[in-house]
Design a protein around this motif. Structure first.
Motif, PDB file in Angstrom:
ATOM      1  N   ASP A  57       0.774  -1.264   0.001  1.00  0.00           N
ATOM      2  CA  ASP A  57      -0.073   0.127   0.092  1.00  0.00           C
ATOM      3  C   ASP A  57       0.609   1.219   0.000  1.00  0.00           C
ATOM      4  O   ASP A  57       0.717   2.352  -0.709  1.00  0.00           O
ATOM      5  N   LEU A  59       3.899   1.300  -1.050  1.00  0.00           N
ATOM      6  CA  LEU A  59       4.847   1.685  -2.373  1.00  0.00           C
ATOM      7  C   LEU A  59       3.741   2.252  -3.190  1.00  0.00           C
ATOM      8  O   LEU A  59       4.083   2.945  -4.327  1.00  0.00           O
ATOM      9  N   ALA A  60       2.584   1.593  -3.463  1.00  0.00           N
ATOM     10  CA  ALA A  60       1.691   2.025  -4.470  1.00  0.00           C
ATOM     11  C   ALA A  60       1.231   3.358  -4.281  1.00  0.00           C
ATOM     12  O   ALA A  60       0.937   4.148  -5.374  1.00  0.00           O
ATOM     13  N   ARG A  61       1.153   4.060  -3.307  1.00  0.00           N
ATOM     14  CA  ARG A  61       0.850   5.219  -2.828  1.00  0.00           C
ATOM     15  C   ARG A  61       1.932   6.249  -3.158  1.00  0.00           C
ATOM     16  O   ARG A  61       1.611   7.667  -3.377  1.00  0.00           O
ATOM     17  N   ASN A  63       5.172   5.699  -4.567  1.00  0.00           N
ATOM     18  CA  ASN A  63       5.951   5.629  -5.619  1.00  0.00           C
ATOM     19  C   ASN A  63       7.329   5.646  -5.304  1.00  0.00           C
ATOM     20  O   ASN A  63       8.344   6.212  -6.005  1.00  0.00           O
TER      21      ASN A  63
ATOM     22  N   TYR B 147       5.257  -3.990 -15.203  1.00  0.00           N
ATOM     23  CA  TYR B 147       5.863  -3.293 -14.307  1.00  0.00           C
ATOM     24  C   TYR B 147       5.806  -4.144 -13.123  1.00  0.00           C
ATOM     25  O   TYR B 147       5.107  -4.880 -12.542  1.00  0.00           O
ATOM     26  N   LEU B 150       8.479  -3.172  -6.221  1.00  0.00           N
ATOM     27  CA  LEU B 150       9.830  -3.396  -5.293  1.00  0.00           C
ATOM     28  C   LEU B 150       9.827  -4.563  -4.590  1.00  0.00           C
ATOM     29  O   LEU B 150      10.791  -5.391  -4.270  1.00  0.00           O
ATOM     30  N   LYS B 171       0.268   1.145 -12.616  1.00  0.00           N
ATOM     31  CA  LYS B 171       0.471   1.785 -11.243  1.00  0.00           C
ATOM     32  C   LYS B 171      -0.798   1.923 -10.501  1.00  0.00           C
ATOM     33  O   LYS B 171      -1.106   1.558  -9.637  1.00  0.00           O
ATOM     34  N   TYR B 174      -1.965  -1.558  -9.764  1.00  0.00           N
ATOM     35  CA  TYR B 174      -1.118  -1.814  -8.542  1.00  0.00           C
ATOM     36  C   TYR B 174      -1.902  -1.381  -7.074  1.00  0.00           C
ATOM     37  O   TYR B 174      -2.061  -1.971  -6.172  1.00  0.00           O
ATOM     38  N   GLU B 175      -2.244  -0.184  -7.272  1.00  0.00           N
ATOM     39  CA  GLU B 175      -3.198   0.535  -6.334  1.00  0.00           C
ATOM     40  C   GLU B 175      -4.335  -0.208  -5.923  1.00  0.00           C
ATOM     41  O   GLU B 175      -4.762  -0.555  -4.614  1.00  0.00           O
ATOM     42  N   THR B 178      -3.427  -3.349  -3.936  1.00  0.00           N
ATOM     43  CA  THR B 178      -3.309  -3.360  -2.645  1.00  0.00           C
ATOM     44  C   THR B 178      -4.502  -3.024  -1.769  1.00  0.00           C
ATOM     45  O   THR B 178      -4.566  -3.365  -0.615  1.00  0.00           O
ATOM     46  N   ASP B 179      -5.582  -2.382  -2.560  1.00  0.00           N
ATOM     47  CA  ASP B 179      -6.834  -1.873  -1.752  1.00  0.00           C
ATOM     48  C   ASP B 179      -7.523  -3.189  -1.797  1.00  0.00           C
ATOM     49  O   ASP B 179      -8.128  -3.451  -0.567  1.00  0.00           O
ATOM     50  N   LEU B 182      -5.022  -7.042  -1.173  1.00  0.00           N
ATOM     51  CA  LEU B 182      -4.135  -7.070   0.145  1.00  0.00           C
ATOM     52  C   LEU B 182      -5.022  -6.922   1.316  1.00  0.00           C
ATOM     53  O   LEU B 182      -4.685  -7.362   2.492  1.00  0.00           O
ATOM     54  N   LYS B 183      -5.883  -5.969   1.249  1.00  0.00           N
ATOM     55  CA  LYS B 183      -6.681  -5.508   2.290  1.00  0.00           C
ATOM     56  C   LYS B 183      -7.762  -6.403   2.797  1.00  0.00           C
ATOM     57  O   LYS B 183      -8.487  -6.272   3.850  1.00  0.00           O
TER      58      LYS B 183
END
Lengths: 178, 217
Positions: A57, A59-61, A63, B147, B150, B171, B174-175, B178-179, B182-183
């Motif tokens: 989270d 890293l995504a936010r 950059n 993409y 890390l 990107k 990716y967000e 994560t939302d 992962l949550k």
């Protein structure tokens, strides 16, 4: 154009709700385990599991790029505390080798309404933070150790979270990154 | 313009998510008389055209149905053998449906794990130190943009070569990951993503990106 994820970005929650929820978890764990050491361990494990997800989270936010120096990492950790807990801890007590530093908090949002009973003096109440830091650093291929060097709950003047860099997890670094 | 699909590969190289967004469907149905002027051959348990391209039936297309009955492998759904049926002159005229073969889930998993070493090799082959892996792969009919986060997860999108702004789109994906993955407390790391919220939000994002031709803001 409003998108749902941008809406999530600005979603703020009252820190008291968070503090109380965390308190409920700790007190439930104390009931379940009846042993302070087990609770410390459990909190660390829970933190670790939070950390490995939370770092994505972050890293995504933000950059962020990969850190090549612990000082960069420290700045990012400081920023992450601002993002997730709304506090900016001070970076202090760097070791001469630059592989160890402390995060010093004037106030710890997790312990806002907390007083430790006498028989719980060994409880590391905020141990979830140690686990979370360890977990998130591990996901970006850094092996670190974390512990509380001082704790206001135990009568110290400040809360000090010590972080020690052990090594880079070279074999875990994804191809094209090393 | 057009986005064809999204793939997510875990850091150990397994395909954990794939979504076909807008894969054009190519199918042609025609009536044939005996003898059949197409050469068919059995490959990977599919009957495909090996020679004799004509109209919209191209070499590499597979036989999808005979007289409206779907073909699975070399057998029809009602149990008859497709090749026997095509060889028998008394069955004609036959109505045959050909189309581009669809990738099976297994093939997708296979291809996704194939990309993983290619990505690593690319970074090794590089004349410069500390090179990244493959970020863009272009062909005449599509472009693959990758993409890598890390933490080692790869997000890939396959789109029309003229599509711009794929990096921003990745990107955003990716967000979303994560939302909504992962949550989700019931999602375990490194496992395939089966989260409905993730699917729906991804769909919304792709629609916007498709319409605007950019990463959608």
């Amino acid at each position: 154009m409003s998108r749902q994820s941008t809406r999530l970005d600005v979603k703020k929650v009252n820190s008291e709700l968070f503090t109380l929820t965390y308190g409920a978890i700790v007190s439930q764990l104390m009931k379940d385990y009846e042993n302070v050491e087990d609770v410390n361990k459990q909190l660390d494990r829970m933190g670790y599991n939070i950390g490995v997800r939370m770092v994505e989270d972050f890293l995504a936010r933000t950059n962020s790029a990969r850190c090549n120096d612990l000082r960069e990492t420290a700045d990012k950790i400081q920023y992450a505390f601002k993002m997730y807990l709304g506090i900016t801890p001070a970076l202090t007590n760097w070791s001469a080798a630059g592989d160890e530093f402390s995060l010093t908090f004037d106030s710890n949002p997790l312990t806002e309404f907390v007083e430790l009973p006498d028989n719980y003096q060994n409880l590391k109440y905020s141990n979830v933070l140690c686990g979370a830091l360890r977990g998130s650093c591990e996901m970006v291929q850094m092996d670190v150790s974390c512990w509380f060097a001082q704790d206001q709950l135990k009568g110290d003047l400040a809360t000090e979270l010590r972080i020690k860099f052990n090594k880079r997890l070279e074999d875990a670094i994804p191809a094209g990154e090393d | 313009m057009g986005i064809y699909g999204v793939y997510i590969v875990s850091k150990s190289g397994g395909l954990i998510f794939n979504y076909d967004y807008n894969v054009p469907k190519i199918e042609t149905e025609q009536t044939f008389s005996y003898p059949l002027d197409l050469k068919l051959m059995l490959e990977n348990n599919r009957l495909l055209v090996s020679f004799g391209q004509r109209d919209n039936i191209k070499v590499g297309h597979v036989l999808l149905a005979i007289n409206g009955i779907p073909v699975a492998g070399r057998k029809l759904e009602d149990g008859k053998d497709a090749l026997d049926m095509l060889d028998d002159a008394t069955n004609y005229p036959l109505n045959l449906k050909f189309g581009r073969p669809k990738m099976t889930v297994n093939e997708k998993i296979f291809l996704a794990s194939m990309f993983y070493p290619l990505f690593a090799i690319a970074s090794q082959l590089s004349p410069e130190l500390r090179s990244s892996g493959i970020e863009t792969l272009e062909a005449d009919t599509f472009k693959l943009q990758c993409y890598q986060t890390l933490t080692g997860i790869k997000f890939m999108v396959i789109a029309d070569p003229s599509h711009a702004g794929l990096e921003q789109l990745l990107k955003k994906i990716y967000e979303l990951y994560t939302d909504y993955a992962l949550k989700n407390p019931f999602y375990s790391l490194e496992m395939p993503i089966r989260c409905e919220l993730f699917d729906t939000n991804l769909q919304v994002l792709l629609e916007q990106a498709d319409k605007n031709g950019i990463g959608a803001n």
